[in-house]
Design a protein around this motif. Sequence first.
Motif, PDB file in Angstrom:
ATOM      1  N   PRO A 117      -1.659  39.599  51.606  1.00 36.03           N
ATOM      2  CA  PRO A 117      -0.607  38.902  50.863  1.00 36.03           C
ATOM      3  C   PRO A 117      -1.096  37.786  49.951  1.00 36.03           C
ATOM      4  O   PRO A 117      -0.406  37.419  49.001  1.00 36.03           O
ATOM      5  N   LEU A 118      -2.280  37.234  50.222  1.00 37.85           N
ATOM      6  CA  LEU A 118      -2.807  36.155  49.392  1.00 37.85           C
ATOM      7  C   LEU A 118      -4.120  36.590  48.747  1.00 37.85           C
ATOM      8  O   LEU A 118      -4.968  37.202  49.403  1.00 37.85           O
ATOM      9  N   ILE A 119      -4.281  36.256  47.485  1.00 42.34           N
ATOM     10  CA  ILE A 119      -5.522  36.616  46.809  1.00 42.34           C
ATOM     11  C   ILE A 119      -6.585  35.559  47.097  1.00 42.34           C
ATOM     12  O   ILE A 119      -6.282  34.400  47.361  1.00 42.34           O
ATOM     13  N   THR A 120      -7.848  35.966  47.028  1.00 46.83           N
ATOM     14  CA  THR A 120      -8.970  35.080  47.329  1.00 46.83           C
ATOM     15  C   THR A 120      -9.472  34.404  46.049  1.00 46.83           C
ATOM     16  O   THR A 120      -9.111  34.794  44.938  1.00 46.83           O
ATOM     17  N   ALA A 121     -10.332  33.390  46.230  1.00 48.52           N
ATOM     18  CA  ALA A 121     -10.936  32.716  45.072  1.00 48.52           C
ATOM     19  C   ALA A 121     -11.755  33.705  44.244  1.00 48.52           C
ATOM     20  O   ALA A 121     -11.769  33.635  43.005  1.00 48.52           O
ATOM     21  N   GLU A 122     -12.427  34.643  44.921  1.00 51.36           N
ATOM     22  CA  GLU A 122     -13.213  35.653  44.205  1.00 51.36           C
ATOM     23  C   GLU A 122     -12.308  36.521  43.337  1.00 51.36           C
ATOM     24  O   GLU A 122     -12.643  36.861  42.198  1.00 51.36           O
ATOM     25  N   GLU A 123     -11.138  36.872  43.869  1.00 47.99           N
ATOM     26  CA  GLU A 123     -10.196  37.696  43.101  1.00 47.99           C
ATOM     27  C   GLU A 123      -9.621  36.914  41.924  1.00 47.99           C
ATOM     28  O   GLU A 123      -9.426  37.464  40.840  1.00 47.99           O
ATOM     29  N   VAL A 124      -9.357  35.620  42.135  1.00 46.83           N
ATOM     30  CA  VAL A 124      -8.855  34.787  41.037  1.00 46.83           C
ATOM     31  C   VAL A 124      -9.854  34.798  39.879  1.00 46.83           C
ATOM     32  O   VAL A 124      -9.487  34.988  38.712  1.00 46.83           O
ATOM     33  N   GLY A 125     -11.130  34.595  40.205  1.00 47.73           N
ATOM     34  CA  GLY A 125     -12.155  34.614  39.165  1.00 47.73           C
ATOM     35  C   GLY A 125     -12.209  35.937  38.442  1.00 47.73           C
ATOM     36  O   GLY A 125     -12.304  35.991  37.203  1.00 47.73           O
ATOM     37  N   ARG A 126     -12.117  37.024  39.200  1.00 46.61           N
ATOM     38  CA  ARG A 126     -12.168  38.359  38.586  1.00 46.61           C
ATOM     39  C   ARG A 126     -10.945  38.619  37.722  1.00 46.61           C
ATOM     40  O   ARG A 126     -11.046  39.146  36.612  1.00 46.61           O
ATOM     41  N   LEU A 145      -9.040  36.443  36.207  1.00 42.74           N
ATOM     42  CA  LEU A 145      -9.079  35.630  34.989  1.00 42.74           C
ATOM     43  C   LEU A 145      -9.962  36.286  33.930  1.00 42.74           C
ATOM     44  O   LEU A 145      -9.621  36.297  32.740  1.00 42.74           O
ATOM     45  N   LEU A 146     -11.111  36.804  34.363  1.00 44.45           N
ATOM     46  CA  LEU A 146     -12.001  37.480  33.416  1.00 44.45           C
ATOM     47  C   LEU A 146     -11.348  38.743  32.867  1.00 44.45           C
ATOM     48  O   LEU A 146     -11.379  39.017  31.663  1.00 44.45           O
ATOM     49  N   GLN A 147     -10.742  39.533  33.752  1.00 48.85           N
ATOM     50  CA  GLN A 147     -10.098  40.778  33.321  1.00 48.85           C
ATOM     51  C   GLN A 147      -8.885  40.486  32.433  1.00 48.85           C
ATOM     52  O   GLN A 147      -8.627  41.196  31.464  1.00 48.85           O
ATOM     53  N   GLY A 148      -8.141  39.431  32.793  1.00 43.56           N
ATOM     54  CA  GLY A 148      -6.912  39.134  32.068  1.00 43.56           C
ATOM     55  C   GLY A 148      -7.116  38.573  30.680  1.00 43.56           C
ATOM     56  O   GLY A 148      -6.200  38.587  29.856  1.00 43.56           O
TER      57      GLY A 148
END
Length: 397
Positions: A259-268, A270-273
């Motif tokens: 249910p919650l995204i990780t810091a690693e996913e946030v970084g990914r 942001l780059l993809q977005g």
Amino acid sequence: MTWARERAHAILSASGAHRWLVCPPSALLEQQFPDTQSEAAAEGTLAHEIAEGKLRNYFQPEVFTRQKLTGLLKKWRKAPLWADEMAGYTEEYLDYVKAASMKFTSVPYAAVEKRVDFSFCVPDGFGTADCILIGGGVLHIIDFKYGKQVPVSAEKNPQMMLYALGAWESYRMLYPIQQIRLSIVQPRIPDGISEWELSLEELSRFAGYAAKQAALAIQGEGEYKPDKETCRFCRAKTQCRARAEENVRQAFQIGKKPPLITAEEVGRYLLQGADVAAWLSDLQDWALAECLAGNAIPGWKAVEGRGSRVWADVEQAFQQIMGHGIPEAVLWKREPLSVAQAEKELGKKELAAYVGDQIIKKPGKPTLVPETDKRAAITNRVRAEEAFAEKGKERAE
């Protein structure tokens, strides 16, 4: 000779190498779209002409005399895109080239705006190097960039390496060359000097890679590799299906996850977005242009935006207001020029000479950038040694 071969000089340009090397089929795909020049590009062209004139006067004063340069400067100052700051920025480029030439143990061979041919590895490939210096076994390619939005690095820069290949091919019989030095001078951005060196062996490996990718590109073959940097200046980027599908995939990934995204996913994300946002903006611009041209974009239409009120004749309006007893001082605001505005009006060196001691640099607002950015990372976290130092100071007081 096929149409592709006839057009190869335009398709596989050195300036577009960062794109066709990574995404070979984009080279033919974008030929369906007009190659329009933006105002920023036209401004850059004018700045390059000024820079070229200054370099020619420095290296060939007996042919390109000071009188000739002065005459051209008068002509350039009348150009619609002329800005006084161009004189200072092109002078910074000239200063860098002077310093670079003085680093050679003896006076180097110098070529300005030299056409170089790298068709031995890229079909009909050629380009124009801003400045070439050769001496002491070193081939130094220097490129002037006038852009101020996107910093350009010399490290593994394909445009610069293609110029180096062309220069090496032209001069290898005349000069012994063992080392390649690449420099980019981009004076409109902070720390706008980028330098990189490579050996002939490294340049040779790049030539093999370039030849392989060029062979695919000239036939419209290979894989599409859409991403933010590759697509940035591609003329087909708005309607490219590969880019559209990649951005849709990134924007609408599905699947059962925590249910919650990780810091690693946030970084990914942001780059993809980053390119998803750029792609949507490109689509909006293209759709608006189509609607204004009378073409239908299902589900969308062009409308007039919110307007604004302006004076028909500000002088006449103010005279009428003052006729009713309103003081003139009420109608005008006196504001000082910003440092940037004053620098544009007076010139960078002049402003520094006049009031350099009165200019301070305030820290900018924190902003999020990719970790490849050269600026040092900042944080609000207080380090232990800083906290203890502060405590010790308090006790001492």
